[in-house]
Scaffold this motif. Structure first.
Motif, PDB file in Angstrom:
ATOM      1  N   ALA A 168      20.247 106.658  50.490  1.00 16.42           N
ATOM      2  CA  ALA A 168      19.892 108.074  50.365  1.00 16.42           C
ATOM      3  C   ALA A 168      21.118 108.885  49.957  1.00 16.42           C
ATOM      4  O   ALA A 168      21.026 109.813  49.147  1.00 16.42           O
ATOM      5  CB  ALA A 168      19.312 108.598  51.673  1.00 16.42           C
ATOM      6  N   ALA A 169      22.285 108.518  50.501  1.00 12.83           N
ATOM      7  CA  ALA A 169      23.509 109.259  50.184  1.00 12.83           C
ATOM      8  C   ALA A 169      23.898 109.060  48.717  1.00 12.83           C
ATOM      9  O   ALA A 169      24.307 110.010  48.044  1.00 12.83           O
ATOM     10  CB  ALA A 169      24.650 108.817  51.091  1.00 12.83           C
ATOM     11  N   ILE A 170      23.780 107.834  48.198  1.00 18.03           N
ATOM     12  CA  ILE A 170      24.121 107.605  46.787  1.00 18.03           C
ATOM     13  C   ILE A 170      23.134 108.365  45.893  1.00 18.03           C
ATOM     14  O   ILE A 170      23.521 109.010  44.917  1.00 18.03           O
ATOM     15  CB  ILE A 170      24.086 106.096  46.448  1.00 18.03           C
ATOM     16  N   PHE A 171      21.858 108.291  46.264  1.00 18.28           N
ATOM     17  CA  PHE A 171      20.840 109.022  45.506  1.00 18.28           C
ATOM     18  C   PHE A 171      21.195 110.506  45.450  1.00 18.28           C
ATOM     19  O   PHE A 171      21.212 111.123  44.393  1.00 18.28           O
ATOM     20  CB  PHE A 171      19.483 108.825  46.190  1.00 18.28           C
ATOM     21  N   ALA A 172      21.493 111.076  46.610  1.00 21.94           N
ATOM     22  CA  ALA A 172      21.828 112.498  46.659  1.00 21.94           C
ATOM     23  C   ALA A 172      23.161 112.752  45.975  1.00 21.94           C
ATOM     24  O   ALA A 172      23.356 113.783  45.323  1.00 21.94           O
ATOM     25  CB  ALA A 172      21.861 112.989  48.102  1.00 21.94           C
ATOM     26  N   GLY A 173      24.086 111.804  46.102  1.00 22.68           N
ATOM     27  CA  GLY A 173      25.406 111.954  45.496  1.00 22.68           C
ATOM     28  C   GLY A 173      25.339 112.021  43.978  1.00 22.68           C
ATOM     29  O   GLY A 173      26.229 112.572  43.325  1.00 22.68           O
ATOM     30  N   GLN A 174      24.268 111.476  43.411  1.00 18.40           N
ATOM     31  CA  GLN A 174      24.123 111.552  41.952  1.00 18.40           C
ATOM     32  C   GLN A 174      23.856 112.988  41.495  1.00 18.40           C
ATOM     33  O   GLN A 174      23.914 113.274  40.310  1.00 18.40           O
ATOM     34  CB  GLN A 174      23.002 110.623  41.483  1.00 18.40           C
ATOM     35  N   HIS A 188      28.968 113.300  36.075  1.00 19.16           N
ATOM     36  CA  HIS A 188      28.417 113.010  37.395  1.00 19.16           C
ATOM     37  C   HIS A 188      28.501 111.529  37.730  1.00 19.16           C
ATOM     38  O   HIS A 188      29.051 110.734  36.969  1.00 19.16           O
ATOM     39  CB  HIS A 188      27.018 113.583  37.592  1.00 19.16           C
ATOM     40  N   LEU A 189      27.912 111.226  38.878  1.00 14.27           N
ATOM     41  CA  LEU A 189      28.186 109.944  39.500  1.00 14.27           C
ATOM     42  C   LEU A 189      26.952 109.055  39.415  1.00 14.27           C
ATOM     43  O   LEU A 189      25.842 109.505  39.623  1.00 14.27           O
ATOM     44  CB  LEU A 189      28.523 110.216  40.974  1.00 14.27           C
ATOM     45  N   LEU A 190      27.167 107.774  39.108  1.00 17.96           N
ATOM     46  CA  LEU A 190      26.082 106.797  39.254  1.00 17.96           C
ATOM     47  C   LEU A 190      26.238 106.123  40.620  1.00 17.96           C
ATOM     48  O   LEU A 190      25.270 105.897  41.330  1.00 17.96           O
ATOM     49  CB  LEU A 190      26.139 105.768  38.131  1.00 17.96           C
ATOM     50  N   GLY A 191      27.482 105.796  40.962  1.00 23.27           N
ATOM     51  CA  GLY A 191      27.746 105.380  42.332  1.00 23.27           C
ATOM     52  C   GLY A 191      27.843 103.881  42.575  1.00 23.27           C
ATOM     53  O   GLY A 191      28.168 103.464  43.680  1.00 23.27           O
ATOM     54  N   ALA A 192      27.557 103.073  41.550  1.00 21.84           N
ATOM     55  CA  ALA A 192      27.581 101.625  41.776  1.00 21.84           C
ATOM     56  C   ALA A 192      28.984 101.161  42.188  1.00 21.84           C
ATOM     57  O   ALA A 192      29.150 100.386  43.133  1.00 21.84           O
ATOM     58  CB  ALA A 192      27.126 100.881  40.525  1.00 21.84           C
ATOM     59  N   ALA A 193      30.006 101.655  41.480  1.00 25.27           N
ATOM     60  CA  ALA A 193      31.363 101.210  41.778  1.00 25.27           C
ATOM     61  C   ALA A 193      31.818 101.732  43.143  1.00 25.27           C
ATOM     62  O   ALA A 193      32.410 100.995  43.936  1.00 25.27           O
ATOM     63  CB  ALA A 193      32.319 101.684  40.686  1.00 25.27           C
ATOM     64  N   LEU A 194      31.501 102.994  43.430  1.00 28.46           N
ATOM     65  CA  LEU A 194      31.900 103.573  44.714  1.00 28.46           C
ATOM     66  C   LEU A 194      31.275 102.779  45.857  1.00 28.46           C
ATOM     67  O   LEU A 194      31.948 102.410  46.833  1.00 28.46           O
ATOM     68  CB  LEU A 194      31.466 105.039  44.779  1.00 28.46           C
ATOM     69  N   ALA A 195      29.985 102.471  45.714  1.00 25.90           N
ATOM     70  CA  ALA A 195      29.306 101.694  46.750  1.00 25.90           C
ATOM     71  C   ALA A 195      29.948 100.313  46.891  1.00 25.90           C
ATOM     72  O   ALA A 195      30.134  99.803  47.997  1.00 25.90           O
ATOM     73  CB  ALA A 195      27.818 101.563  46.427  1.00 25.90           C
TER      74      ALA A 195
END
Lengths: 325, 263, 209
Positions: free
Chosen positions: A59-65, A78-85
């Motif tokens: 949920a946080a990655i989704f919202a973080g996008q 903006h962020l996709l978040g795969a690398a951060l995760a």
């Protein structure tokens, strides 16, 4: 009102219609196998914590996008978040988190197709994570002495994961005959080389904050856990395959066989059909223009008929309640 | 942000979610197996999904608005107009420019966009008529691993909570993002802005990590031990089964029509 | 410290005094040295399941507690894990919702409820497990005056033994007979609620006035 949070649709979420069924199914199979492995591996490590941790962080990655910063002239990073995760959770949990994010985007928000979900999972949840993991692991090994190693490796891991995932996306489009490889590959690669910079910068910013607040989450230079060797090798292999394979594909845009295979299947099916239904039995179908007009009239009639029926039924029930009240 | 679900009591709403999931997937598969140029088949596929939407009392505005989401991706198919198969037709542009275009490529590009648009409509109807909890139960009964379903269920529950947090952060940032007139560096450098955004992402991550600990504690306090209850694969009502069979047969028929009329 | 059956005890203290930590120990979410006994049961791995059925913890942020997509599923979560059959789960869930006067909310999504409603549902999620002891962490935090009043009335109606961690001294006065003051992770004072509330010095020392 009814928007997916990261409305600027990320140019990596392939909608349905753009991939051939054969390509879609092939990537569905690959994605399903790897997500299955990810479920088992994270369950071994996290146990009963798996569901709340993975669910809330997805949920946080989704919202973080939704987080973005303006670059110039109305464009934003903006962020996709795969690398951060991947960096913060490790590769297999990151696969699971990204799988949840991409699936929910497709199922609840139509951001990416249903049939195309397998390919989208492959690009964002698998290529994105594996490549980020491989790049970071290799760089952290080299930069372990430097204080900025966390950030440099984080930036490059993010950039590369976006870039390589976009190559996978372009090749899927080319394999499907939707977009010629000599156009799709440079276009996707070019756009994502820029998008990747935004991704890298945001990831570094995020790592800086986590580094300041919870250094323990960033185990720099620690030996790579044994269970992840497969991810490391997979990430290196995917990167090499896609980075070296893409120019090759672009220089032979007609050399992609899969398009032909689906075409062959359709031709065979059509042959069977023509044998069963000789075309003089159905006049009109042999003339596409006439068939289109007939279909149009038929469709409009069905829809109007249905709308009329519903409207009448509703008026009648309204009148009844009115009479009663 | 809201869920896409539009509450209602239509037959479509009440249908077992498994029927809707299978029908939607089959719809998208058959539609995408239809060759290009099969306009009659596309029209009838669209008719089918619009009929379902009508029966479910979904507004036309919803269908049209949501379908826009796939539009930007149409760019990916545009090159076909110029690189499609021969024969090429020269297109005379103002200024004496001539571009070779492929009519066959144009047809393919239009077919892709049409199929994509109709596919999105099908997905919209599914999401708009199926409550998320029902959808999750259906997925689990359709053999999606229960762990994944549990993770997605929890994710959907916290989605809106965390989206609110992000909106709060964005508002707080916007309310401090005043620009002095005449400043030479309004808004700071791009790198600085990116770092601020990254900081927001980082703190979102940490807050969510802490939240997951609290959620875990709340789950454990009520007996959660990592085992997930199995869902009994309840049999589909005969009526729903018959309806599904009818729907699939119709889709197959439309697909065959597409084969006969497409190119 | 100890709590007798049927007693309603307040747990007060400044932020960081150890209230939440103590609560975590009451149903074994946290473990440490020292002993916790619930209903004569020693807190250990073997008794964990039974203790968690006896002690219902209502956490401070109801959003943390309501983790299911519908109110009903959330209230049914505890009974489901206790292994009851379907009709029993349904009955317990509905009884619990009725007990907090939220019978009509079963099908709702927790996200769309007000703070006061969420708080009530959060209490129902543990009531459905038939606990003997209710532990509440800051039950009135963030509630408007009316929701707060209604919540206090609800807590007065419930027969369970209660341990309530709070800064809300009006709630303490209204609801509890005994008060424990925590400071620096230890019990700083303990006594009847009126006596503790009259000791202005003590309250000031612990940041409560």
């Amino acid at each position: 009102m009814l928007r997916s949070p990261g409305f600027t649709p990320h140019p990596m979420h392939i909608p349905d219609g753009f991939l051939s069924v054969l390509v879609s199914i092939a990537f569905w199979v690959v994605a399903a196998v790897l997500v299955g492995i990810a479920l088992r591996k994270t369950n071994q490590v996290l146990g009963e914590r798996q569901v709340p941790l993975m669910g809330v962080l997805a949920a946080a990655i989704f919202a973080g996008q939704m987080l973005n910063f303006s670059v110039t002239g109305g464009t934003s990073g903006h962020l996709l978040g795969a690398a951060l995760a991947t960096i913060l959770l490790g590769p297999w949990p990151a696969v699971l988190v990204m799988t949840s994010v991409v699936s929910v985007q497709a199922l609840l928000f139509q951001d990416g197709g249903i049939l195309a979900l397998g390919a989208n999972l492959f690009n964002m949840a698998i290529v994105g994570v594996f490549v980020a993991y491989a790049v970071r692991t290799l760089l952290i090994g080299v930069l372990r002495k430097r204080s900025w190693g966390v950030f440099a490796s984080g930036f490059l891991a993010s950039w590369t994961s976006i870039f390589v995932a976009s190559l996978a996306c372009a090749l899927q489009l080319a394999l499907s005959g939707t977009s010629p490889a000599n156009v799709a590959v440079p276009a996707m690669a070019g756009i994502h080389a820029l998008i990747g910079v935004g991704e890298g910068l945001i990831t570094v910013g995020a790592l800086a904050l986590v580094y300041a607040a919870r250094k323990d989450l960033l185990t720099v230079g620690e030996a790579q856990p044994a269970g992840n060797t497969g991810v490391l090798i997979g990430g290196i292999a995917l990167s090499l395959l896609l980075v070296l394979g893409s120019p090759l594909a672009s220089s032979h845009p007609d050399g992609l066989e899969w398009v032909a295979e689906q075409k062959g299947f359709l031709e065979a099916a059509r042959g069977v059909l023509y044998n069963i239904i000789p075309d003089y039995v159905m006049p009109g179908i042999s003339d596409p223009r006439l068939a289109t007009i007939v279909a149009g009239i038929l469709g409009a009639t069905v829809v109007f008929g249905l709308a009329y029926g519903i409207a009448r039924a509703e008026r009648r029930s309204a009148a009844q309640t009115g009479a009663r009240g | 942000m809201h869920e896409l679900y539009v509450s209602g009591d239509s037959g479509i709403h009440q249908l077992d979610a498994r029927v809707k999931v299978i029908f939607t997937v089959a719809f998208v598969v058959f539609l995408n197996l239809t060759p290009s140029r099969a306009w009659p088949a596309y029209i009838l596929f669209l008719t089918a999904i619009v009929s379902v939407a009508l029966i479910a009392r979904l507004g036309a505005g919803l269908l049209l608005r949501r379908a826009l989401i796939a539009l930007p991706f149409a760019l990916a198919a545009v090159p076909l107009i110029f690189t499609g198969p021969a024969p090429r037709v020269p297109l005379h542009m103002p200024g004496g420019l001539t571009i070779a275009t492929s009519p066959e490529g144009l047809v393919r590009c239009a077919s892709i966009v049409a199929k994509s648009w109709i596919s999105v409509e099908a997905a919209v109807v599914l999401a708009a008529t199926t409550r998320v909890p029902d959808l999750l139960v259906a997925l689990q009964r359709l053999r999606v691993p229960k762990l994944l379903v549990a993770v997605v269920g929890l994710m959907v529950r916290y989605l809106f909570v965390i989206v609110d947090e992000v909106n709060g952060m964005l508002r707080a940032r916007a309310s401090r993002s005043a620009t002095l007139t005449g400043s030479r560096h309004p808004g700071g450098s791009v790198f600085w802005r990116a770092r601020v955004t990254g900081g927001m992402a980082g703190s979102l991550f940490l807050r969510s990590l802490e939240r997951s600990d609290r959620v875990y504690a709340a789950m454990v306090s009520r007996g959660y031990n990592g085992e997930l209850p199995d869902r009994q694969p309840a049999a589909l009502p005969r009526k729903d089964l018959a309806l599904l069979a009818l729907g699939l047969a119709l889709l197959a028929l439309l697909w065959m029509l597409g084969l006969l009329t497409g190119g | 410290m100890s709590v007798a059956q049927g007693e309603k005890v307040a747990l007060v203290g400044a932020n960081g005094a150890g209230k939440s930590t103590l609560i975590g120990h009451l149903n074994g979410v946290l473990r440490g040295s020292g002993t916790v006994r619930i209903d004569g049961l020693e807190m250990d791995k073997a008794n964990l399941g039974r203790i968690r059925a006896l002690v219902g913890v209502v956490f401070q942020d109801p959003d943390d507690q309501l983790f299911s997509p519908t109110v009903f599923e959330d209230v049914a979560f505890g009974p489901t894990y206790q292994g009851h059959d379907k009709p029993t789960i349904r009955r317990k869930a509905h009884q619990a919702l009725e007990a907090v006067h939220m019978g009509d909310y079963a099908g709702r999504n927790p996200y769309h409820l007000s703070s006061g409603e969420k708080k009530r549902i959060a209490i129902a999620t543990v009531l459905s497990m038939d606990p003997r002891i209710l532990v509440l962490d800051e039950p009135t935090a963030g509630l408007d005056p009316r929701s707060r009043r209604e919540l206090i009335e609800l807590l007065l109606e419930l027969p369970q033994t209660m341990v309530i961690a709070t800064h809300d001294l009006a709630l303490v006065e209204r609801l509890t007979s005994r008060t424990v003051v925590l400071g620096g992770g230890e019990v700083a004072a303990e006594g009847s609620t009126p006596a503790i509330l009259e000791d202005e010095d003590l309250l000031a020392r612990h940041g409560l006035r």
